[in-house]
Design a protein around this motif. Sequence first.
Motif: not given
Lengths: 385, 252
Positions: A165, A188-189, A159, A193, A212
């Motif tokens: 994801m 992701k990011h 993650s 997040y 997460v």
Amino acid sequence: MDYNLTTEEELIKKVAKEFSESVIAPLQEEIHANNEVPGEVLEGMAELGLFGINAPEDLGGGGASFVSFVSAIEEIAVVSAGVGMIMSVNNMGHTLINFLGNDEQRKKYIPKLVAGEELASFAFTEPSTGSDPKQLQVTAVEDGDFFVLNGTKRFITNSNLKGPMIIVAKEESSSPMSGKATAFVIDKHCEGYSLSEPWDKVGVHGGPLFDVYLKDVRIPKENMLGDSGNGMYVLKMTMVFAKVGVCGICLGVARAAYEEAVAYAKEKTHRGEAIIKKFEHVRMALTEMEMIYNRAKWVTYHYAWALDGNIGDPFVLAKLAAQAKVEASEAAVDIVRKAMGVLGSYGCVSDYKLSRLWGDAIVGPQVEGCAATLKVMAGNISYLA
Amino acid sequence: MKTLNYVVAMKQVPDLQQLRIRDKKPVLTDIPLELGKIDKNALECAVNLKEQHDGEVILVSVGNDDLPETLKDGLACGADRAKFIADNRVDNLQSAQKAELLAKLIEGLDDVSLIFFAEGSADNYSGQVGSRVAEILGYPQVGYASEVKIQGETAIITRALENSYEDIEVALPAVVIVVQDLNKPRLPSVIQILKAGKKPQERIDLADSSYEAAELTVCYENLAPDTDRKMQELSCSSDLIEVLKDLGVLER
């Protein structure tokens, strides 16, 4: 039944083994100590195409078999279960997107995942549930052309790494399936997040594991993966496809422990004679390890062979997956424990890699569905369906 | 500019890591065959030259019926095509006979610049085949090659000698016999492996090779040497020195 590997499968396995021994092995102590895989390892794997062995050729993958994938990941995990875990979860990601996604999603995500430019994650588990979609707390609330995601996902591998994801959340929308679990794919990011501190695992070091946190993460509606309310189906397909990587990792750990025990028994002497020659019980222990390994290997390879289009019924595949995962993960634990019996106290000290393998082995039965859950699921398929 | 093609002779050998010895004899049953380790160095050298100067890398080989499968490894590692004789009868041939067959395979190829051989094979290590092929074809040969460069119509080859290096300029075409330290062979990618089977493979029939049937050699015995492992436990390094002196390994 012919389970011999084809020439191509043998060569892919050999490449994984040579890469593992020449590139990962010299860094293994560092990976274990820092709980992090150096970039050069992931770059090398990407260059060799190890992230996309069984992905479709037209999306940049190798188009090889699941048997090939499992034999390659085993070779990686003989040296590092952590590196194997990164490879396994990424494979699960692109396999699920290929199976559940639409053409646009496949083209958007899969080429980058097989090239190793991005690495996938799968997020189902939450602080309050491991495998029950009805207890999900993470919500996806419809807002015009978007869904807004909030909540916490637990124990999510990869993650921290760039890439997509797959996330299963409780959908709240105008859909008739609203209130049920639905799968989405998010980058992701993205905004909203964030990650916890890394979990300090007992083994499988290098496989990055975080919680997460999703706070008002807005994703377009087209990021829904498959149909609304398909969470249980996604879980079942994850069950079918995801176990193969973990099985390969467990086989790798098991083989590493067996090989360590054989090497020790040849080297260690008692009154001038190697204990492998001197003591019948040592040879017996090694034989038992080999038997356990072979049993787990062939159950796993049968499952991978089934995934290669040889068995079509998803329920049968899910059952084979569950049985292989239980066999392989318990085999690793049993073999490491027997290897400890051969090494004695040397197996318990960090100077010998068996102590690391113990940590790796004990993780196996707990991830991707614990043994009890998998046995119940397999039993339900056999006797209740 | 003239096309430069590179020929690499590769030999099918048993995977020595899987070899078992029983009653002093190697058990070859079910042992997979692979390409020789130093052959891979030779191939890597040819592929590097091709990447610098264009041309083709062509594998030539003489082996048993499994050879087309074994050669896929070389094709995955960068060779463009293969020309070979695959016949179970060749397993019993001597180096001289294999050299004749290889020379026949090479004679039919166009624009050959360098022909690469390993200094020896993993199984017999006779080290003869490269030199024999050079003699048959009438080409110059350079052995112990640790570096190979092409310069116009010639090749500059560095030879690794016992205590020194020697640079030799040789006219093309020439036979180059390489040492293992020449380079580190690359690992093929998954995609290269899967595409290897689709590269052209030209199979020449043993009967079509204008080869006069030679008398087949018969191997009566192939025994592993006796190894007397003492497994002697010693308490300190001075004891070890005494033992080595007694054995004549160290001078007194």
